[in-house]
Design a protein around this motif. Structure first.
Motif, mmCIF file in Angstrom:
data_model
loop_
_atom_site.group_PDB
_atom_site.id
_atom_site.type_symbol
_atom_site.label_atom_id
_atom_site.label_comp_id
_atom_site.label_asym_id
_atom_site.label_seq_id
_atom_site.Cartn_x
_atom_site.Cartn_y
_atom_site.Cartn_z
ATOM 1 N N HIS A 5 -12.248 0.642 -4.845
ATOM 2 C CA HIS A 5 -11.852 0.756 -3.452
ATOM 3 C C HIS A 5 -10.382 1.333 -3.344
ATOM 4 C CE1 HIS A 5 -16.116 -0.512 -2.385
ATOM 5 N NE2 HIS A 5 -15.638 -1.417 -3.518
ATOM 6 N N THR A 6 -10.139 1.892 -2.278
ATOM 7 C CA THR A 6 -8.863 2.224 -1.786
ATOM 8 C C THR A 6 -8.739 1.685 -0.302
ATOM 9 O OG1 THR A 6 -9.148 4.426 -2.699
ATOM 10 C CG2 THR A 6 -7.457 4.108 -0.989
ATOM 11 N N VAL A 7 -7.713 0.983 -0.382
ATOM 12 C CA VAL A 7 -7.369 0.128 0.754
ATOM 13 C C VAL A 7 -6.002 0.756 1.254
ATOM 14 C CG1 VAL A 7 -6.141 -2.190 1.577
ATOM 15 C CG2 VAL A 7 -8.008 -2.033 0.022
ATOM 16 N N ALA A 8 -6.212 1.107 2.411
ATOM 17 C CA ALA A 8 -4.916 1.674 3.092
ATOM 18 C C ALA A 8 -4.639 0.810 4.604
ATOM 19 C CB ALA A 8 -5.316 3.079 3.629
ATOM 20 N N VAL A 52 8.789 3.937 1.866
ATOM 21 C CA VAL A 52 8.293 4.108 3.078
ATOM 22 C C VAL A 52 7.954 2.600 3.742
ATOM 23 C CG1 VAL A 52 6.048 4.446 4.235
ATOM 24 C CG2 VAL A 52 6.921 6.210 2.627
ATOM 25 N N LEU A 53 7.698 1.707 2.919
ATOM 26 C CA LEU A 53 7.714 0.357 3.491
ATOM 27 C C LEU A 53 8.868 -0.236 4.113
ATOM 28 C CD1 LEU A 53 4.964 -1.491 1.078
ATOM 29 C CD2 LEU A 53 4.594 -0.540 3.544
ATOM 30 N N ARG A 54 9.867 -0.189 3.279
ATOM 31 C CA ARG A 54 11.251 -0.693 3.576
ATOM 32 C C ARG A 54 11.872 0.051 4.874
ATOM 33 N NH1 ARG A 54 12.132 -4.757 0.982
ATOM 34 N NH2 ARG A 54 14.189 -4.886 2.277
ATOM 35 N N ARG A 55 11.396 1.266 4.909
ATOM 36 C CA ARG A 55 12.081 2.194 6.062
ATOM 37 C C ARG A 55 11.249 2.141 7.279
ATOM 38 N NH1 ARG A 55 11.714 6.561 3.606
ATOM 39 N NH2 ARG A 55 9.785 7.359 4.150
ATOM 40 N N GLU A 56 9.968 1.873 7.270
ATOM 41 C CA GLU A 56 9.258 2.358 8.358
ATOM 42 C C GLU A 56 8.518 0.965 8.983
ATOM 43 O OE1 GLU A 56 6.880 5.765 8.793
ATOM 44 O OE2 GLU A 56 7.782 6.684 7.545
ATOM 45 N N VAL A 57 8.507 -0.015 7.973
ATOM 46 C CA VAL A 57 7.731 -1.328 8.613
ATOM 47 C C VAL A 57 8.491 -2.094 9.650
ATOM 48 C CG1 VAL A 57 6.726 -3.861 8.056
ATOM 49 C CG2 VAL A 57 6.175 -1.521 6.729
ATOM 50 N N LYS A 58 7.884 -2.389 10.852
ATOM 51 C CA LYS A 58 8.634 -3.021 11.672
ATOM 52 C C LYS A 58 7.852 -4.060 12.064
ATOM 53 C CE LYS A 58 11.664 0.168 11.829
ATOM 54 N NZ LYS A 58 13.015 0.015 10.820
ATOM 55 N N LEU A 59 8.559 -5.506 12.161
ATOM 56 C CA LEU A 59 7.858 -6.748 12.737
ATOM 57 C C LEU A 59 7.276 -6.507 14.252
ATOM 58 C CD1 LEU A 59 10.137 -9.652 11.416
ATOM 59 C CD2 LEU A 59 7.866 -8.638 10.569
ATOM 60 N N GLY A 60 6.003 -6.727 14.452
ATOM 61 C CA GLY A 60 5.410 -6.667 15.797
ATOM 62 C C GLY A 60 4.741 -5.321 16.015
ATOM 63 N N GLU A 61 4.948 -4.495 14.721
ATOM 64 C CA GLU A 61 4.094 -3.141 14.912
ATOM 65 C C GLU A 61 2.634 -3.455 14.854
ATOM 66 O OE1 GLU A 61 4.496 1.083 12.923
ATOM 67 O OE2 GLU A 61 5.785 -0.426 12.031
ATOM 68 N N ASN A 62 1.781 -2.651 15.471
ATOM 69 C CA ASN A 62 0.265 -2.756 15.248
ATOM 70 C C ASN A 62 0.057 -1.653 14.136
ATOM 71 O OD1 ASN A 62 0.028 -4.352 17.330
ATOM 72 N ND2 ASN A 62 -0.581 -2.839 18.815
ATOM 73 N N VAL A 63 -1.049 -2.257 13.343
ATOM 74 C CA VAL A 63 -1.554 -1.451 12.214
ATOM 75 C C VAL A 63 -3.084 -1.288 11.864
ATOM 76 C CG1 VAL A 63 0.587 -1.878 10.790
ATOM 77 C CG2 VAL A 63 -1.391 -3.541 10.586
ATOM 78 N N THR A 64 -3.622 -0.425 11.274
ATOM 79 C CA THR A 64 -4.843 -0.446 11.183
ATOM 80 C C THR A 64 -5.163 -0.784 9.454
ATOM 81 O OG1 THR A 64 -5.345 0.750 12.959
ATOM 82 C CG2 THR A 64 -7.223 1.014 11.323
ATOM 83 N N LEU A 65 -6.003 -1.432 9.195
ATOM 84 C CA LEU A 65 -6.274 -1.613 7.742
ATOM 85 C C LEU A 65 -7.379 -0.989 7.538
ATOM 86 C CD1 LEU A 65 -4.399 -4.184 8.454
ATOM 87 C CD2 LEU A 65 -4.753 -4.615 6.116
ATOM 88 N N SER A 66 -7.946 -0.202 6.442
ATOM 89 C CA SER A 66 -8.974 0.426 6.007
ATOM 90 C C SER A 66 -9.295 0.279 4.816
ATOM 91 C CB SER A 66 -8.948 1.806 6.559
ATOM 92 O OG SER A 66 -8.206 2.540 5.821
ATOM 93 N N ILE A 67 -10.852 0.325 4.317
ATOM 94 C CA ILE A 67 -11.332 0.280 3.170
ATOM 95 C C ILE A 67 -12.104 1.644 3.026
ATOM 96 C CG2 ILE A 67 -12.776 -0.628 1.311
ATOM 97 C CD1 ILE A 67 -12.144 -3.512 2.821
#
Length: 418
Positions: A5-8, A52-67
């Motif tokens: 499976h691919t998790v994104a 990408v994670l170090r540059r763009e992830v921000k605390l409080g940001e909304n995300v969608t997790l998919s499989i």
């Protein structure tokens, strides 16, 4: 071997990262604020994703997790950790579904609720949290999360929500549901310090619905307001058969659990007082827990008669004996929801059903057979059960597994208040 499976994780900017070493995604239709975690080891081959994670992830940001392209949860990043030692470095991001913030933070006491329909009241209650809201039903959420289509539940404008996935009425159910959803809310406004989710859940239960969260487009909050799907057909099959002392089947681990710790044998609800805080038998409604003593429910593992475990409740709401009886029934029903459950772990995140790959999803019926969990008469556990909790886990070293909690048919009932 389980299907890979691919998790994104899709950030609110639209950036998608699908290169992780480990992940855990928890879903539940009985609890909000379910946790998710993804982690990545630093390596040359994964340098781009690490950056990408170090540059763009921000605390409080909304995300969608998919499989596998199917949205599972709309969440919020609450922690961002970087670990390092001589063996390497790891980034771990984690959070909860968007229901988590409604559990933690207070409802706005200036929001007016009285006279609104349930959907309008929920939308008004959630509007101050600053996310798009959509009120949907269980069937729409199940379609999205099982992967039978690869879209999130429909977008809704903020602050007013619109129903997602309009569909033909379900005979015998939708008309009654529509009437209950249209009933005006009789609470004027939230109390100062009252948590938004607790108040919303109470409003839903008073008109006969459960409430849980589902993935939504644009990182919004999809709120499922519906009932358990006990009347639907079995979709998945789980088994552990013992043949010649050898266990076969797809259940890696399985456990049936019973508990009467919080289950009352009877509930007495008092509607009025004679003087001060005294209560009177003339205002008492007495409700006995008849269901727990039936063989189909306790499978022969309950002493007969059940030990006396009595509750006495002075009701702040009920004004009639009929209303008190309903309140007693609700107390018993809520306690019985945790009387018996079955927890299992299987490989992979789904099954092929009628030639179609389907991910495990909440509020879905499944057939369970476990030869180890026999009754006192020797009969194996073999019945249709409802999936109420799903936890997806995966790692490069451990592979993919799914742990689910299932409950017996008709074991959860939400009794509306008169």
């Amino acid at each position: 071997m389980a299907t890979p499976h691919t998790v994104a994780v899709t950030l609110s900017s639209g950036t998608e990262v699908d290169c992780f070493d480990e992940y855990t995604i928890s879903l539940s239709m009985l609890h909000a604020g379910n946790a998710w975690t993804v982690s990545m080891w630093h390596s040359v081959t994964r340098q781009a994703s690490w950056d990408v994670l170090r540059r763009e992830v921000k605390l409080g940001e909304n995300v969608t997790l998919s499989i596998d392209g199917a949205a599972q949860v709309s969440g919020r990043i609450e922690t961002f950790d970087t670990h390092g030692d001589r063996s390497g470095a790891t980034i771990v991001i984690s959070g909860r579904d968007l229901g988590g913030m409604l559990q933690t933070w207070d409802a706005d006491p200036t929001v007016r609720l009285r006279g609104r329909s349930l959907s309008d009241a929920l939308t008004a209650l959630f509007a101050p949290f600053g996310v798009p809201v959509v009120i949907t039903d269980a069937a729409a959420a199940r379609i999205v999360q099982s992967g039978t289509n690869n879209t999130s539940i429909g977008r809704a404008s903020h602050p007013r929500a619109t129903p997602a996935h309009p569909r033909a009425p379900r005979r015998g159910v939708t008309a009654a549901h529509a009437r209950r959803r249209a009933q005006p809310i009789d609470q004027s406004h939230p109390r100062a310090g009252e948590k938004a989710w607790a108040l919303a859940e109470e409003m839903c239960r008073r008109v006969g619905f459960l409430m849980w969260v589902a993935p939504s487009a644009a990182g919004g909050l999809a709120v499922v307001v519906d009932v358990p799907a006990f009347s639907t057909a079995d979709v998945f099959t789980f088994g552990r058969r013992i043949e010649n002392g050898v266990a076969t089947g797809n259940i890696l681990k399985g456990a049936e659990s019973f508990s009467i710790k919080e289950v009352p044998s009877e509930v007495n609800v008092y509607t009025g007082t004679t003087r001060g805080d005294l209560v009177s038998n003339r205002s008492r409604s007495q409700t006995f827990n008849v269901g727990v003593e039936t063989a189909a429910v306790n499978r022969g593992f309950l002493a007969s008669p059940m030990p006396a475990q009595v509750r006495h409740i002075k009701s702040a709401r009920s004004r009639t004996l009929a209303a008190s009886a309903k309140e007693g029934e609700r107390v018993i029903a809520e306690a019985m929801a945790s009387f018996r459950r079955y927890e299992l772990t299987v490989q992979g995140h789904g099954q092929t059903v009628a030639g179609v790959d389907r991910l495990y999803a909440l509020n879905t019926m499944a057939r369970v057979r476990d030869d180890l969990c026999t009754s006192p008469t020797g009969a194996p556990l073999d019945e249709s059960m409802l999936i109420t909790s799903v936890t997806f886990e995966g790692g490069r070293q451990t592979g993919t597994t799914t742990t689910m909690v299932l409950v017996p048919k008709d074991s959860i009932s939400v009794i509306p208040q008169e």
